[in-house]
Every structure is written in structure tokens, then in C-alpha cells.
Write an enzyme that holds these catalytic residues in place. Structure first.
Site, mmCIF file in Angstrom:
data_model
loop_
_atom_site.group_PDB
_atom_site.id
_atom_site.type_symbol
_atom_site.label_atom_id
_atom_site.label_comp_id
_atom_site.label_asym_id
_atom_site.label_seq_id
_atom_site.Cartn_x
_atom_site.Cartn_y
_atom_site.Cartn_z
ATOM 1 N N THR A 96 0.878 -1.177 0.000
ATOM 2 C CA THR A 96 0.000 0.000 0.000
ATOM 3 C C THR A 96 0.911 1.222 0.000
ATOM 4 O OG1 THR A 96 -1.670 -1.179 1.281
ATOM 5 C CG2 THR A 96 -1.836 1.218 1.216
ATOM 6 N N LYS A 171 -7.365 1.612 -3.428
ATOM 7 C CA LYS A 171 -7.042 1.210 -2.049
ATOM 8 C C LYS A 171 -7.250 2.389 -1.091
ATOM 9 C CE LYS A 171 -5.102 -1.012 1.453
ATOM 10 N NZ LYS A 171 -5.464 -2.251 2.088
ATOM 11 N N LYS A 239 -0.447 5.470 8.224
ATOM 12 C CA LYS A 239 0.311 5.608 6.966
ATOM 13 C C LYS A 239 -0.653 5.699 5.782
ATOM 14 C CE LYS A 239 1.405 1.987 4.826
ATOM 15 N NZ LYS A 239 1.543 1.055 3.738
HETATM 16 N N1 LIG Z 1 -1.046 -6.411 7.555
HETATM 17 C C1 LIG Z 1 -2.219 -6.168 6.972
HETATM 18 O O1 LIG Z 1 -3.291 -6.530 7.482
HETATM 19 C C2 LIG Z 1 -2.255 -5.465 5.623
HETATM 20 C C3 LIG Z 1 -3.436 -5.471 4.898
HETATM 21 C C4 LIG Z 1 -3.472 -4.861 3.638
HETATM 22 C C5 LIG Z 1 -2.345 -4.212 3.169
HETATM 23 N N2 LIG Z 1 -1.213 -4.195 3.909
HETATM 24 C C6 LIG Z 1 -0.032 -3.497 3.355
HETATM 25 O O2 LIG Z 1 0.877 -4.464 2.864
HETATM 26 C C7 LIG Z 1 2.221 -4.006 3.059
HETATM 27 C C8 LIG Z 1 2.978 -5.031 3.912
HETATM 28 O O3 LIG Z 1 2.294 -5.177 5.141
HETATM 29 P P1 LIG Z 1 2.740 -6.290 6.212
HETATM 30 O O4 LIG Z 1 1.675 -6.294 7.254
HETATM 31 O O5 LIG Z 1 3.126 -7.544 5.509
HETATM 32 O O6 LIG Z 1 4.056 -5.569 6.789
HETATM 33 P P2 LIG Z 1 5.251 -6.213 7.643
HETATM 34 O O7 LIG Z 1 4.830 -7.444 8.341
HETATM 35 O O8 LIG Z 1 5.825 -5.096 8.458
HETATM 36 O O9 LIG Z 1 6.299 -6.646 6.520
HETATM 37 C C9 LIG Z 1 6.973 -5.686 5.745
HETATM 38 C C10 LIG Z 1 7.945 -6.419 4.849
HETATM 39 O O10 LIG Z 1 8.649 -5.474 4.056
HETATM 40 C C11 LIG Z 1 10.059 -5.660 4.248
HETATM 41 N N3 LIG Z 1 10.724 -4.359 4.122
HETATM 42 C C12 LIG Z 1 10.327 -3.192 4.684
HETATM 43 N N4 LIG Z 1 11.166 -2.218 4.314
HETATM 44 C C13 LIG Z 1 12.102 -2.760 3.518
HETATM 45 C C14 LIG Z 1 13.227 -2.257 2.831
HETATM 46 N N5 LIG Z 1 13.558 -0.961 2.885
HETATM 47 N N6 LIG Z 1 13.968 -3.125 2.114
HETATM 48 C C15 LIG Z 1 13.629 -4.429 2.052
HETATM 49 N N7 LIG Z 1 12.576 -4.973 2.675
HETATM 50 C C16 LIG Z 1 11.827 -4.141 3.393
HETATM 51 C C17 LIG Z 1 10.189 -6.238 5.628
HETATM 52 O O11 LIG Z 1 11.424 -6.879 5.795
HETATM 53 P P3 LIG Z 1 11.962 -7.287 7.279
HETATM 54 O O12 LIG Z 1 11.318 -8.604 7.584
HETATM 55 O O13 LIG Z 1 13.429 -7.387 7.126
HETATM 56 O O14 LIG Z 1 11.538 -6.180 8.204
HETATM 57 C C18 LIG Z 1 9.006 -7.215 5.606
HETATM 58 O O15 LIG Z 1 9.299 -8.354 4.841
HETATM 59 C C19 LIG Z 1 2.112 -2.627 3.704
HETATM 60 O O16 LIG Z 1 2.191 -1.635 2.714
HETATM 61 C C20 LIG Z 1 0.732 -2.651 4.349
HETATM 62 O O17 LIG Z 1 0.173 -1.345 4.481
HETATM 63 C C21 LIG Z 1 -1.133 -4.823 5.123
#
Ligand SMILES: NC(=O)c1ccc[n+]([C@@H]2O[C@H](COP(=O)([O-])OP(=O)(O)OC[C@H]3O[C@@H](n4cnc5c(N)ncnc54)[C@H](OP(=O)(O)O)[C@@H]3O)[C@@H](O)[C@H]2O)c1
Length: 289
Positions: A96, A171, A239
Site C-alpha cells: 500500500t 485502495k 500511513k
Molecule cells: N497487515 C495487513 O493486514 C495489511 C493489509 C493490507 C495491506 N497491507 C499493506 O501491505 C504491506 C505489507 O504489510 P505487512 O503487514 O506484511 O508488513 P510487515 O509485516 O511489516 O512486513 C513488511 C515487509 O517489508 C520488508 N521491508 C520493509 N522495508 C524494507 C526495505 N527498505 N527493504 C527491504 N525490505 C523491506 C520487511 O522486511 P523485514 O522482515 O526485514 O523487516 C518485511 O518483509 C504494507 O504496505 C501494508 O500497508 C497490510
């Protein structure tokens, strides 16, 4: 197909797992290697030490990281996914993020002979684990047709919203709607509790009428019980609403309800509730009592 998945977070880890279980050849990359190693123990596939290496042989590269800056790092950085990919590789981003970064990456992809679609998702962790996400896509029909067998591994609905950037705009609408519904639900639940109504009976009744919603059914009772340690963290929602507010300003329109909801979330984050579910919005009413 040869598929790479970059970003094995809450969402990416199970999504990549579904692609592997469907029989595609999967290479994953995660910034912290431990998660990639764990993924390879749980699913069939290999891991690479950089986004560039993960993407170099792929037909389709999927990404799901945190925000705009993370995307620029994993795509355009010195070890980024665009470095050694083959001509014709299709990149699909599930993060997102802003419509601007989607257009920026699309432009960079075109200059290098790659395809790119922005494809943010809705459905949360449960949707990712159960493979029933909704995907809002900005791109071309031909790229979507090419990606469909991969997207179908973890999505129950995939809709083309228009050119690149429009997936992110859709979104944003999703998040504006959620903020509005939660704002009304917070007041409704607080009103009902104060008046002494039985909340389970109320939820079970109202869910069949015009006020029924996913939030009412799934969050009405937990809100009333002050249970918030699960679900979609308000840090992420802040965010997302920031993206909505920036886009609204760019378009020259006001979205005051979204602005007010975001201010409430900021105050709740300052209280140390950043990892709690978006339904914690009801606690913002305490300060307004
Ligand atoms: N969680 C939800 O319910 C949900 C629902 C819909 C949409 N989203 C969206 O989907 C996206 C991911 O969400 P999530 O919940 O999966 O987040 P998350 O658990 O915090 O995972 C983020 C991922 O991105 C990686 N990452 C972050 N910054 C990076 C960088 N600079 N270089 C390389 N890797 C990087 C992290 O690596 P590390 O493991 O090394 O930290 C991790 O694998 C976000 O944009 C969020 O808004 C989330």
C-alpha cells in the site's frame, strides 16, 4: 512460471506460500534473512540474498514491503530488483503506497523493458493466510491476463481499476471508507453501551439491516469488550490515511472525516497503541467525553 516474491512480512509470507503450493517455481527475498530461511523450510522454493538476485531469472516478480521509500530501495537500489531482470519481466507491487511511486516505478520499468502493475490488497492477514485477498490493480489488461494464474493463488477478486496508479487510488478509497465506518461504529457502540443495550443482541440484529457492515460484524463486540490486540495495526492505517490526505490535497478536495479519524489515530499512537487494531478508534471518544 518462475515467480519471485520480495518481502515476506505478515502479508507476503503466506502469499508467497500460496504461489509455491500452486506449483510455481518460487524464489523469495526478505531483508532479514531468517524469515526467508523459515519460509524455505515451510514451503518449496529457494531464497536469494538480494532483490536483484531474486528477480534475475523470474517471469513475474511480486513485491509487498512497507511504504514508498522501501519500494524505491527494493526496486531502484544498487541491489534492487530492476538491476538484472530479463526483458519482459512483469513486476507486480502489492504494497500500500502512493500513486506517485507506482507511476515512478512504472516509468523506470518501461525504460528497462519490463512491465509493472500496482496491485494493493485488502483482506488483512486472514485474507492472505486463507488466500482470499481482494486485489485492486493499475495496469493493462494484457499484463493482468498474464499475471492472473499467479494472483489467483492468493486472491478471490482481482479488478483492473485503470492505468498504473489507479490500484493505489482504489485502495485509498477502501481506507477512507473503513475510517468512516469505524468512526460511526465507535459512536454507535459507545451510545448503545451507555444506554444499557446488550451488544451481542444489537450486533446480531443490526447486521441484517442497512447499517450492517464487515466492521459491525467482526469488530462491534470486541470494541465493546475493549479488545484491540489483534487485526490491522493503526500505525499502518495512519500511513494509509496519510496517503489519502496527500492525494486529496493534490486533487484539490477536502476529506474532513478522514482527517479527523487520522488525528484520532495519531493521538492513540502517541498513547502507545500503535500496534492495536483500527477498531481502537472507539478509545478516542474517551478524550472527547
Ligand atoms: N497487515 C495487513 O493486514 C495489511 C493489509 C493490507 C495491506 N497491507 C499493506 O501491505 C504491506 C505489507 O504489510 P505487512 O503487514 O506484511 O508488513 P510487515 O509485516 O511489516 O512486513 C513488511 C515487509 O517489508 C520488508 N521491508 C520493509 N522495508 C524494507 C526495505 N527498505 N527493504 C527491504 N525490505 C523491506 C520487511 O522486511 P523485514 O522482515 O526485514 O523487516 C518485511 O518483509 C504494507 O504496505 C501494508 O500497508 C497490510
Amino acid at each position: 512460471m518462475k515467480v519471485s516474491f520480495i518481502g515476506l512480512g505478515t502479508m507476503g509470507y503466506p502469499m508467497a506460500g500460496h504461489v509455491s503450493k500452486a506449483g510455481h517455481s518460487v524464489v523469495v527475498y526478505n531483508r532479514s534473512t531468517q524469515k526467508a530461511q523459515n519460509w524455505c523450510k515451510e514451503y518449496q522454493g529457494a531464497f536469494s540474498s538480494t532483490p536483484a538476485l531474486a528477480a534475475q531469472d523470474a517471469d513475474i516478480v511480486l513485491t509487498c514491503v512497507g511504504n514508498d521509500d522501501d519500494l524505491r530501495a527494493v526496486y531502484l537500489g544498487p541491489d534492487g530488483a530492476f538491476q538484472h531482470a530479463k526483458t519482459g519481466t512483469l513486476f507486480i507491487d502489492h504494497t500500500t503506497a502512493s500513486a506517485e511511486v507506482a507511476k515512478e516505478l512504472h516509468q523506470a520499468a518501461q525504460e528497462r523493458g519490463f512491465g509493472f502493475m500496482d496491485a494493493p490488497v485488502s483482506g488483512g492477514q486472514a485474507g492472505a493466510v486463507n488466500g482470499v485477498l481482494t486485489v485492486m490493480i493499475g495496469g493493462t489488461i494484457s499484463d493482468l491476463e498474464r499475471a492472473q494464474p499467479v494472483l489467483d493463488c492468493y486472491a478471490k477478486a482481482t479488478s483492473l481499476m485503470g492505468p498504473v496508479g489507479n490500484g493505489q487510488i482504489a485502495k485509498m478509497v477502501n481506507q477512507i471508507l473503513i475510517g468512516g465506518v469505524l468512526s460511526g461504529l465507535s459512536e454507535g457502540i459507545r451510545f448503545a453501551q451507555t444506554a444499557g443495550l446488550d451488544i451481542p443482541t444489537l450486533v446480531d440484529t443490526l447486521k441484517h439491516g442497512a447499517a450492517g457492515s464487515w466492521q459491525l460484524e467482526n469488530r462491534g463486540e470486541t470494541m465493546a469488550k475493549n479488545e484491540f490486540d489483534f487485526g490491522f495495526a493503526i500505525e499502518w492505517m495512519h500511513k494509509d490515511l496519510g496517503l489519502c490526505l496527500a492525494q486529496a490535497e493534490k486533487m484539490g478536495i477536502k476529506i474532513p472525516l478522514t482527517q479527523a479519524v487520522d488525528q484520532d489515530y495519531q493521538a492513540l499512537i502517541a498513547e502507545g497503541r500503535g500496534r492495536q487494531d483500527t477498531s481502537v478508534l472507539v478509545k478516542a471518544l474517551d478524550k472527547k467525553a
